[in-house]
Design a protein around this motif. Structure first.
Motif, short mmCIF file in Angstrom:
data_model
loop_
_atom_site.label_atom_id
_atom_site.label_comp_id
_atom_site.label_asym_id
_atom_site.label_seq_id
_atom_site.Cartn_x
_atom_site.Cartn_y
_atom_site.Cartn_z
N ALA A 26 0.80 -1.13 0.03
CA ALA A 26 -0.04 0.16 -0.09
C ALA A 26 0.95 1.22 -0.09
O ALA A 26 0.47 2.25 -0.45
N ASP A 27 1.94 1.36 0.58
CA ASP A 27 2.87 2.53 0.53
C ASP A 27 3.63 2.78 -0.63
O ASP A 27 4.24 3.60 -0.89
N LEU A 28 3.53 1.80 -1.67
CA LEU A 28 4.27 1.85 -2.94
C LEU A 28 3.63 2.93 -3.93
O LEU A 28 4.10 3.31 -4.66
N LEU A 29 2.20 2.62 -3.90
CA LEU A 29 1.42 3.27 -4.75
C LEU A 29 0.40 4.22 -4.24
O LEU A 29 -0.09 4.11 -2.98
N HIS A 30 0.22 5.40 -4.79
CA HIS A 30 -0.82 6.21 -4.56
C HIS A 30 -2.15 5.77 -4.94
O HIS A 30 -2.09 4.73 -6.00
N ASP A 31 -3.30 6.37 -4.59
CA ASP A 31 -4.79 5.63 -5.04
C ASP A 31 -4.70 5.78 -6.51
O ASP A 31 -5.14 4.90 -7.15
N GLU A 32 -4.35 7.10 -7.03
CA GLU A 32 -4.51 7.44 -8.38
C GLU A 32 -3.61 6.47 -9.38
O GLU A 32 -4.18 5.93 -10.56
N GLU A 33 -2.40 6.06 -8.92
CA GLU A 33 -1.65 5.15 -9.39
C GLU A 33 -2.21 3.67 -9.45
O GLU A 33 -2.05 2.96 -10.54
N TYR A 34 -2.85 3.17 -8.52
CA TYR A 34 -3.33 1.96 -8.39
C TYR A 34 -4.40 1.85 -9.40
O TYR A 34 -4.82 0.97 -10.05
N MET A 35 -5.48 2.78 -9.64
CA MET A 35 -6.47 2.76 -10.20
C MET A 35 -6.25 2.72 -11.64
O MET A 35 -6.75 2.06 -12.66
N ALA A 36 -5.30 3.64 -11.87
CA ALA A 36 -4.53 3.98 -13.23
C ALA A 36 -4.08 2.31 -13.78
O ALA A 36 -4.14 1.82 -14.82
N GLY A 37 -3.36 1.68 -13.07
CA GLY A 37 -2.61 0.31 -13.19
C GLY A 37 -3.80 -0.64 -13.53
O GLY A 37 -3.76 -1.61 -14.32
#
Length: 146
Positions: A26-37
Motif C-alpha cells: 500500500a505504501d508503494l502506490l498512491h490511489d490514482e496510480e493503483y486505479m490507473a494500473g
C-alpha cells in the motif's frame, strides 16, 4: 503503474483476480496510480481476450469480459470529471464493449457452436445412458432370463 499492469496481468492469469493494494504494498502506490494500473490491466485483458479468441477459447474471453465489467461497475462510484483518469475510465468502457463483440463473434465460429451443442447433448443424455447400462448389467439380465 506499469509494474502494476504487468504484475496484475500475471496475477489475473494465475488466479482470475486482481491484485489488491495490500498484496503490492500500500505504501508503494498512491490511489490514482493503483486505479490507473487496474484500468491499464483491463486494456491488457481486452487484448489478451482477442488472442484467446483466435484459439476459440470462449471461456477465457468470458472471464476477461466479466472482470472488466466488474471493474467498470466499481469505478462508476468515482467522479473522474476533468481528471487524467477519466480518459482511462472511458477506455475501460471500450475494452468491455470489445470483449462483448468478441464473444458475439465467437458465437458464430464454425465448429465452436457444434462442439458446445454436442457437449450439452451428451450431458443431457447421460442419465439415459446410465439407465441403459443398469438395464443391461449382468444382474438384471440374469433375472430377466429366468
Amino acid at each position: 503503474e506499469q509494474f502494476l499492469i504487468a504484475e496484475g496481468f500475471a496475477h489475473f492469469l494465475k488466479t482470475g483476480k486482481t491484485l489488491s493494494r495490500h498484496q503490492i504494498g500500500a505504501d508503494l502506490l498512491h490511489d490514482e496510480e493503483y486505479m490507473a494500473g487496474v484500468m491499464g490491466m483491463c486494456q491488457e485483458l481486452s487484448h489478451y481476450s482477442m488472442r484467446r479468441a483466435t484459439e476459440l477459447d470462449q471461456s477465457s474471453v468470458r472471464l476477461c469480459s466479466k472482470f472488466i465489467h466488474e471493474v467498470k461497475e466499481e469505478l462508476l462510484n468515482f467522479n473522474f470529471r476533468n481528471s487524467p483518469l477519466r480518459r482511462r475510465f472511458d477506455g475501460i468502457k471500450y475494452a468491455e464493449r470489445r470483449c462483448e463483440n468478441i464473444l458475439y463473434e465467437l458465437s458464430f465460429a464454425p465448429g465452436l457452436a457444434t462442439q458446445q451443442y454436442d457437449k450439452a447433448k451428451e450431458e443431457s443424455y447421460q442419465p439415459a445412458k446410465s439407465r441403459i447400462q443398469h438395464l443391461s448389467s449382468p444382474s438384471s439380465s440374469s433375472s430377466s432370463s429366468s
